[in-house]
Design an enzyme around this catalytic site. Structure first.
Site, PDB file in Angstrom:
ATOM      1  CG  HIS A 145       0.204   2.930  -9.589  1.00 15.62           C
ATOM      2  ND1 HIS A 145      -0.436   2.390  -8.508  1.00 15.62           N
ATOM      3  CD2 HIS A 145      -0.230   4.203  -9.686  1.00 15.62           C
ATOM      4  CE1 HIS A 145      -1.222   3.303  -7.951  1.00 15.62           C
ATOM      5  NE2 HIS A 145      -1.106   4.422  -8.659  1.00 15.62           N
ATOM      6  CG  ASP A 181      -0.463   8.131  -1.757  1.00 13.27           C
ATOM      7  OD1 ASP A 181      -0.208   9.233  -2.290  1.00 13.27           O
ATOM      8  OD2 ASP A 181      -1.135   7.265  -2.312  1.00 13.27           O
ATOM      9  NE  ARG A 223      -0.731  14.942  -5.417  1.00 15.74           N
ATOM     10  CZ  ARG A 223      -0.626  13.765  -6.056  1.00 15.74           C
ATOM     11  NH1 ARG A 223      -0.774  12.631  -5.399  1.00 15.74           N
ATOM     12  NH2 ARG A 223      -0.352  13.729  -7.328  1.00 15.74           N
ATOM     13  CB  SER A 228       1.348   9.954  -5.050  1.00 13.28           C
ATOM     14  OG  SER A 228       0.172   9.201  -5.109  1.00 13.28           O
ATOM     15  CE  LYS A 266      -0.989   4.838  -4.816  1.00 14.04           C
ATOM     16  NZ  LYS A 266      -1.070   6.275  -4.713  1.00 14.04           N
TER      17      LYS A 266
HETATM   18  N1  URA Z   1      -1.787   7.630  -9.193  1.00 10.00           N
HETATM   19  C1  URA Z   1      -1.379   7.800  -7.915  1.00 10.00           C
HETATM   20  O1  URA Z   1      -1.421   6.866  -7.127  1.00 10.00           O
HETATM   21  N2  URA Z   1      -0.925   8.988  -7.544  1.00 10.00           N
HETATM   22  C2  URA Z   1      -0.860  10.046  -8.376  1.00 10.00           C
HETATM   23  O2  URA Z   1      -0.425  11.094  -7.963  1.00 10.00           O
HETATM   24  C3  URA Z   1      -1.281   9.864  -9.714  1.00 10.00           C
HETATM   25  C4  URA Z   1      -1.748   8.639 -10.099  1.00 10.00           C
END
Ligand code: URA
Length: 432
Positions: free
Chosen positions: A81, A160, A167, A182, A186
């Site tokens: 990620h 999320d 956000r 966040s 995930k």
């Molecule tokens: N990627 C995400 O999934 N969440 C964030 O807050 C920033 C990048």
């Protein structure tokens, strides 16, 4: 405790208990707490921050807001990620590359966030491609193809999904606690054993300094470690966009070029470096961790995985072999070099804002975006330029947002009369 009382606690700088977070986030997911109260809370978190314990509790509450997948029956589950950047299409190349190395990539990605793009929005440029799979279909595809990629849904990390969309449009993204929770919610919900985090730092990232990026990396590493995940973080430069394209369909086009072994070297290098981290974490020898992903890319095995993945999720896989079919906006405006010299600055934040202005991202929750627009960068940092030479092309639809995009780009390009040495892309590798 009432919702206004919970908001007061964060407004006044106190740490939340798990019960408070469950009440707030659980209520939001259930539809009992409205957006305006959560927006106020997000701003209070942005301004006052959270303790590491609070961040970990928030992550847990968010991860448990839906189902958590058990991938333990699948071989070598890895996830990657990015904390968000401009032109960052890494997942589109890296995920099939890892799957072609024999690992299982079963991943939940996000949409665009503020001025940065999101993998799900990008993939939706391929007609028919579907980001919503049920749990059974997700696991089946992970088992059969080794690659599945979905967005947050009612079942997976719904908290999320909701917080992310809010956000995005409330100027509350650049918070260590909110980004860490966040991303890690995930990752925990989707169940992979190994997690590689690409923590971006610089103008186009949410973390502008290396110290802030290290703090974010450590927050996520601790959450991963405490949840029994093999987590690694790499800090990478985001002063200037990654690769050549920024914008949804344009980035898919560029990712496909890389999968066809025709792409920019910075994107390819970053994908190989992140693949190396993933393979090392999975126990490959250092030399195999370098050579196996390279082979997966060069042999076309990664491209074949991507094709199978697109088809399995309902997408038209003919686009994979003919990226020129991707819908790219017909309007073009070229920005040229104002003097002879060497490209010293190509500001990632300005380019991200230009894409947003052209309609490639959202200014309001749930807004439809224009996947066909974006910015092409014709020169990398250090390139020699002649006055009048093309530096950027803006792809627009009938001039929509063009004036705002031009305004966002004022001062984005810096040209030096002296030769310029580009900064390294990989800045640091961090482990706990
Ligand atoms: N990627 C995400 O999934 N969440 C964030 O807050 C920033 C990048």
């Amino acid at each position: 405790m009432t919702i206004p009382e919970i908001l007061e606690r964060k407004r006044d700088g106190h740490a939340h208990s798990k019960l408070e977070l469950e009440t707030l986030i659980g209520g939001y997911v259930a539809g009992c707490v409205p957006d305006y109260q959560i927006a106020a809370w997000l701003m209070a978190v942005y301004l006052n921050g959270m303790t590491p314990l609070e961040t970990a509790l928030l992550t847990q509450v968010m991860a448990e807001s839906g189902d958590t997948l058990d991938l333990s029956s699948l071989p070598s589950t890895v996830d990657k990620h990015s904390t968000g950047g401009v032109g960052d299409k890494t997942s589109l190349v890296l995920a099939p590359m890892l799957a072609a190395c024999g690992l299982t990539v079963a991943k939940m990605s996000g949409r665009g966030l503020a001025h940065t793009g999101g993998t799900i929005d990008k993939l939706e440029s391929i007609p028919g491609w579907n980001a919503q799979l049920g749990e059974d279909a997700f696991l089946k595809q992970a088992r059969e193809i080794g690659l599945v990629l979905v967005g947050q849904s009612k079942n997976l990390a719904p908290a999320d999904g909701l917080l992310y969309a809010l956000r995005d449009v409330t100027a509350t993204v650049p918070s260590v606690a909110l980004i860490a929770s966040s991303i890690m919610s995930k990752k925990l919900a989707s169940g992979s054993k190994t997690i590689v985090l690409d923590v971006k730092v610089g103008a186009g990232a949410f973390m502008k300094t290396i110290d802030d990026a290290r703090q974010l990396a450590r927050a996520m590493l601790e959450i991963g470690f405490n949840s029994g995940r093999n987590t690694r973080a790499v800090l990478t430069d985001m002063e200037t966009p990654l690769g050549r394209m920024a914008g949804n369909a344009l980035e898919v086009w560029e990712a496909l070029e890389t999968l066809h072994n025709r792409g920019e070297t910075d994107l390819r290098d970053l994908c190989l470096a992140l693949a190396e981290e993933a393979l090392l974490a999975e126990g490959f020898s250092p030399s195999d961790a370098l050579s196996v992903p390279r082979q997966a890319l060069e042999s076309g095995a990664a491209l074949a995985k991507f094709r199978a993945f697109v088809a399995a999720q309902g997408g038209d896989s003919s686009y994979v072999d003919d990226p020129t079919k991707l819908g790219i906006a017909a309007g073009r405006e070229v920005i040229t070099a104002s003097q002879d010299g060497f490209l010293e600055r190509l500001d990632a934040l300005s380019i991200g804002k230009a894409v947003l202005a052209l309609g490639g991202g959202r200014l309001q929750k749930g807004e439809l975006i224009d996947r066909s627009v974006g910015v092409e960068m014709h020169a990398k940092i250090g390139a020699a330029l002649k006055i009048g030479q093309s530096v950027l092309t803006l792809y627009h639809n009938a001039g929509r947002g063009l004036e705002e995009a031009r305004a966002a780009l004022v001062g984005a390009i810096g040209i030096s009369s002296q030769p310029v040495q580009p900064k390294p892309l990989i800045l640091e590798r961090i482990a706990l």
